[in-house]
Design an enzyme around this catalytic site. Structure first.
Site, PDB file in Angstrom:
ATOM      1  N   LYS A  22       0.835  -1.205   0.000  1.00  0.00           N
ATOM      2  CA  LYS A  22       0.000   0.000   0.000  1.00  0.00           C
ATOM      3  C   LYS A  22       0.869   1.254   0.000  1.00  0.00           C
ATOM      4  O   LYS A  22       0.640   2.178  -0.771  1.00  0.00           O
ATOM      5  CB  LYS A  22      -0.902   0.012   1.244  1.00  0.00           C
ATOM      6  CG  LYS A  22      -1.593   1.345   1.478  1.00  0.00           C
ATOM      7  CD  LYS A  22      -2.441   1.360   2.716  1.00  0.00           C
ATOM      8  CE  LYS A  22      -1.750   1.894   3.937  1.00  0.00           C
ATOM      9  NZ  LYS A  22      -1.477   3.348   3.927  1.00  0.00           N
ATOM     10  N   ASN A  23       1.884   1.251   0.879  1.00  0.00           N
ATOM     11  CA  ASN A  23       2.689   2.460   1.030  1.00  0.00           C
ATOM     12  C   ASN A  23       3.649   2.687  -0.134  1.00  0.00           C
ATOM     13  O   ASN A  23       4.380   3.670  -0.140  1.00  0.00           O
ATOM     14  CB  ASN A  23       3.451   2.431   2.366  1.00  0.00           C
ATOM     15  CG  ASN A  23       2.508   2.687   3.536  1.00  0.00           C
ATOM     16  OD1 ASN A  23       1.345   3.014   3.339  1.00  0.00           O
ATOM     17  ND2 ASN A  23       3.016   2.508   4.744  1.00  0.00           N
ATOM     18  N   ARG A  92      -3.629  10.750   3.591  1.00  0.00           N
ATOM     19  CA  ARG A  92      -2.391  11.530   3.700  1.00  0.00           C
ATOM     20  C   ARG A  92      -1.453  11.347   2.503  1.00  0.00           C
ATOM     21  O   ARG A  92      -0.780  12.287   2.086  1.00  0.00           O
ATOM     22  CB  ARG A  92      -1.683  11.140   5.000  1.00  0.00           C
ATOM     23  CG  ARG A  92      -0.467  11.977   5.283  1.00  0.00           C
ATOM     24  CD  ARG A  92       0.080  11.706   6.658  1.00  0.00           C
ATOM     25  NE  ARG A  92       1.405  12.289   6.824  1.00  0.00           N
ATOM     26  CZ  ARG A  92       1.630  13.529   7.234  1.00  0.00           C
ATOM     27  NH1 ARG A  92       0.615  14.310   7.521  1.00  0.00           N
ATOM     28  NH2 ARG A  92       2.861  13.983   7.357  1.00  0.00           N
ATOM     29  N   ASP A 116      -4.678   8.889   9.287  1.00  0.00           N
ATOM     30  CA  ASP A 116      -4.980   8.267  10.569  1.00  0.00           C
ATOM     31  C   ASP A 116      -4.711   9.233  11.718  1.00  0.00           C
ATOM     32  O   ASP A 116      -3.894  10.130  11.618  1.00  0.00           O
ATOM     33  CB  ASP A 116      -4.127   7.010  10.734  1.00  0.00           C
ATOM     34  CG  ASP A 116      -4.530   5.948   9.732  1.00  0.00           C
ATOM     35  OD1 ASP A 116      -5.733   5.675   9.639  1.00  0.00           O
ATOM     36  OD2 ASP A 116      -3.648   5.435   9.037  1.00  0.00           O
ATOM     37  N   ASP A 305       4.220   0.816  11.966  1.00  0.00           N
ATOM     38  CA  ASP A 305       2.950   0.234  11.520  1.00  0.00           C
ATOM     39  C   ASP A 305       2.829  -1.248  11.889  1.00  0.00           C
ATOM     40  O   ASP A 305       1.806  -1.873  11.597  1.00  0.00           O
ATOM     41  CB  ASP A 305       2.777   0.396  10.001  1.00  0.00           C
ATOM     42  CG  ASP A 305       2.553   1.844   9.601  1.00  0.00           C
ATOM     43  OD1 ASP A 305       2.489   2.720  10.485  1.00  0.00           O
ATOM     44  OD2 ASP A 305       2.449   2.111   8.383  1.00  0.00           O
ATOM     45  N   VAL A 327       8.132   7.195  16.400  1.00  0.00           N
ATOM     46  CA  VAL A 327       7.788   7.825  15.125  1.00  0.00           C
ATOM     47  C   VAL A 327       6.580   8.755  15.266  1.00  0.00           C
ATOM     48  O   VAL A 327       6.577   9.861  14.736  1.00  0.00           O
ATOM     49  CB  VAL A 327       7.556   6.764  14.027  1.00  0.00           C
ATOM     50  CG1 VAL A 327       7.170   7.424  12.706  1.00  0.00           C
ATOM     51  CG2 VAL A 327       8.810   5.912  13.846  1.00  0.00           C
TER      52      VAL A 327
HETATM   53  C1  UD1 Z   1       4.460   6.858   5.934  1.00  0.00           C
HETATM   54  C2  UD1 Z   1       3.464   5.715   5.854  1.00  0.00           C
HETATM   55  C3  UD1 Z   1       2.961   5.359   7.229  1.00  0.00           C
HETATM   56  C4  UD1 Z   1       4.127   5.064   8.145  1.00  0.00           C
HETATM   57  C5  UD1 Z   1       5.131   6.204   8.121  1.00  0.00           C
HETATM   58  C6  UD1 Z   1       6.387   5.897   8.936  1.00  0.00           C
HETATM   59  C7  UD1 Z   1       2.422   6.013   3.726  1.00  0.00           C
HETATM   60  C8  UD1 Z   1       1.161   6.296   2.980  1.00  0.00           C
HETATM   61  N1  UD1 Z   1       2.335   6.114   5.039  1.00  0.00           N
HETATM   62  O1  UD1 Z   1       3.751   7.982   6.442  1.00  0.00           O
HETATM   63  O2  UD1 Z   1       2.108   4.224   7.110  1.00  0.00           O
HETATM   64  O3  UD1 Z   1       3.636   4.914   9.474  1.00  0.00           O
HETATM   65  O4  UD1 Z   1       5.541   6.485   6.779  1.00  0.00           O
HETATM   66  O5  UD1 Z   1       7.038   4.749   8.434  1.00  0.00           O
HETATM   67  O6  UD1 Z   1       3.455   5.670   3.163  1.00  0.00           O
HETATM   68  N2  UD1 Z   1       6.704  14.654  10.202  1.00  0.00           N
HETATM   69  C9  UD1 Z   1       6.847  15.983  10.493  1.00  0.00           C
HETATM   70  N3  UD1 Z   1       6.885  16.880   9.471  1.00  0.00           N
HETATM   71  C10 UD1 Z   1       6.806  16.493   8.166  1.00  0.00           C
HETATM   72  C11 UD1 Z   1       6.671  15.117   7.873  1.00  0.00           C
HETATM   73  C12 UD1 Z   1       6.618  14.218   8.910  1.00  0.00           C
HETATM   74  O7  UD1 Z   1       6.923  16.381  11.666  1.00  0.00           O
HETATM   75  O8  UD1 Z   1       6.855  17.345   7.275  1.00  0.00           O
HETATM   76  C13 UD1 Z   1       6.655  13.681  11.316  1.00  0.00           C
HETATM   77  C14 UD1 Z   1       5.314  12.947  11.354  1.00  0.00           C
HETATM   78  O9  UD1 Z   1       4.366  13.685  12.073  1.00  0.00           O
HETATM   79  C15 UD1 Z   1       5.698  11.662  12.051  1.00  0.00           C
HETATM   80  C16 UD1 Z   1       7.120  11.412  11.534  1.00  0.00           C
HETATM   81  O10 UD1 Z   1       7.599  12.657  11.048  1.00  0.00           O
HETATM   82  O11 UD1 Z   1       5.745  11.851  13.435  1.00  0.00           O
HETATM   83  C17 UD1 Z   1       7.222  10.370  10.452  1.00  0.00           C
HETATM   84  O12 UD1 Z   1       6.375  10.712   9.393  1.00  0.00           O
HETATM   85  P1  UD1 Z   1       6.637  10.248   7.882  1.00  0.00           P
HETATM   86  O13 UD1 Z   1       7.854   9.368   7.841  1.00  0.00           O
HETATM   87  O14 UD1 Z   1       6.615  11.459   7.043  1.00  0.00           O
HETATM   88  O15 UD1 Z   1       5.375   9.368   7.618  1.00  0.00           O
HETATM   89  P2  UD1 Z   1       4.400   9.436   6.389  1.00  0.00           P
HETATM   90  O16 UD1 Z   1       5.172   9.584   5.116  1.00  0.00           O
HETATM   91  O17 UD1 Z   1       3.305  10.409   6.662  1.00  0.00           O
END
Ligand code: UD1
Length: 416
Positions: A22-23, A92, A116, A305, A327
């Site tokens: 999915k991701n 997202r 989520d 996850d 995370v």
């Molecule tokens: C992706 C996955 C999600 C997984 C996550 C971590 C998808 C669709 N989703 O989410 O299932 O749990 O990776 O492996 O691929 N953050 C910030 N600022 C930003 C971006 C992120 O503070 O600009 C923080 C987020 O709030 C979170 C952390 O960084 O606490 C990790 O987020 P990120 O790695 O970006 O996760 P996603 O890409 O949203």
């Protein structure tokens, strides 16, 4: 699918094949917008998020059709520069359309993303990276408007945290930017490496994907391609844990065991017998797991996850486990639901103390997100009596044929 009803106590036996991640597939779908023409993605799961992303692409002028596990995407010469606001709010992953549209159209309008409920999930790193490449943003009544009046240019970007989404958004923008972009402290997740492989097949010049520094040399144009999506390590890990929690033996096929190295190590520490082959994993669960301490971290650490499913296993361990969530600031709503089933779990800040109990008892619980829902089903497979997981549509966002696959391995389970 509104709810899942299951009766626990049967050890799972058998094998289950996983499909593409999915991701990964959601990002690959967005990446097709970078080149007009006819793209084909293989190994695509039948999940709700793929359908929603298909609608997002449709809104910008691309057209998706599905045959078996192949998804064909026809991308127009000029995609619309505005993503459907309501859908971006729902999912997202659709924020990645920002980088792709800025690269193709020099402008983009999207809603601030939802997803989520794991606490604040800002996109500051996405925006900082794109701004460093020449984009400008303003927030207008909840709509994020981005433009790159002089086009995007390569630059040196250091992320505060190896965010998967921020790395991907910058990567999608950088492949068509002028000059060289360096992404330091980049995410190293296999799904991101797979995205880079697809982009390279489209003609992009990318080095270092899968390491902490990615170097992108922008090119003038990309071509459409065929790409087979990397197997879903989260789906694989969830079925491995489903076998483990029931004390059964499950073989997961069509997967990449190396992508689950840390998770399999922790299953082994919990007393599971784990064997791997080139593309399969077999896990046999003990009568009662041993307690294990673990911390979630970006890849190659333990995947956040997989945390709820692992806590489900540890909830019946013979001893106390400590889990640290690094995370997300909060993804603990499922803990209260496991508590209703008799688990003894307490969260304090980022830490979760899991005191193993001998038995869980089935009841009605709320599957509040994809992985929480999966974890509650796993707990139900172990519990006495009937468990009803409500809000099961979340599970359908991320798992293709979840109920049928578990039933085929001997679970007494039905979707309603
Ligand atoms: C992706 C996955 C999600 C997984 C996550 C971590 C998808 C669709 N989703 O989410 O299932 O749990 O990776 O492996 O691929 N953050 C910030 N600022 C930003 C971006 C992120 O503070 O600009 C923080 C987020 O709030 C979170 C952390 O960084 O606490 C990790 O987020 P990120 O790695 O970006 O996760 P996603 O890409 O949203």
């Amino acid at each position: 699918m509104q709810q899942i009803r299951l009766v626990g106590g049967r050890p799972l036996q058998g094998s289950v094949a996983v499909l593409g991640a999915k991701n990964a597939v959601l990002k690959h779908m967005v990446a097709t917008l970078l080149a007009p023409g006819h793209h084909v993605l293989g190994n695509v799961p039948r999940i709700l998020d793929v359908t929603v992303m298909g609608e997002v692409l449709h809104h910008v002028g691309a057209f998706c059709t599905r045959e078996g596990n192949e998804l064909t995407i026809e991308v127009p010469e000029e995609p619309l520069a505005e993503a459907p606001l309501e859908m971006v709010r729902r999912m997202r992953a659709s924020i990645l359309i920002l980088g792709a549209l800025l690269a193709r159209r020099g402008e983009a309008r999207v809603a601030l993303p939802g997803g989520d409920d794991f606490g604040a999930r800002p996109i500051d790193m996405h925006l900082d990276g794109l701004e460093a490449m020449g984009a400008e943003f303003r927030l207008n009544h909840g709509v994020l408007e981005g433009s790159a009046p002089d086009g995007l240019h390569g630059t040196d970007i250091a992320l505060d945290f190896p965010s998967v989404g921020a790395t991907e958004n910058v990567l999608l923008a950088a492949v068509l930017a002028t000059g060289t972009t360096l992404i330091r402290n980049a995410a190293r997740e296999p799904e991101l490496t797979d995205l880079a492989e697809m982009l390279i097949r489209m003609g992009a010049k990318i080095e270092g994907a899968g390491t902490s520094t990615i170097e992108v040399h922008g090119v003038a144009a990309l071509q459409p391609t065929y790409h087979r999506v990397v197997p879903d390590r989260l789906e694989a890990g969830t079925y491995a844990l489903a076998g483990a929690i029931t004390g059964g033996t499950v073989t997961v096929t069509n997967c990449v065991p190396d992508h689950l190295r840390m998770e399999l190590r922790k299953m082994n520490d919990a007393g599971c017998v784990v064997t791997t082959n080139i593309d399969s994993i077999t896990v046999s669960g003990p009568d009662r797991p041993s307690p294990v301490d673990l911390a979630t971290l970006p890849f190659p650490g333990f995947h956040t996850d997989m945390h709820p499913q692992m806590v489900a296993l540890l909830s019946v361990a013979a001893g106390t486990s400590l889990l640290t969530e690094n995370v997300y600031e909060s993804r603990f709503r499922y803990i209260g639901e496991l508590g209703r089933m008799g688990a003894d779990i307490h969260a304090d800040g980022q830490h979760v103390v899991v005191r193993g109990v001998e038995t869980l008892s089935g009841c009605e619980v709320d599957g509040c997100d994809i992985r929480a829902g999966a974890a509650l089903v796993l707990a139900g497979l172990r519990a006495d009596g009937e468990t009803v997981v409500t809000e099961a549509h979340h599970i359908a966002r991320g798992y293709d044929g979840f109920v049928a696959k578990l039933a085929a391995m001997g679970a007494s389970i039905q979707a309603h």
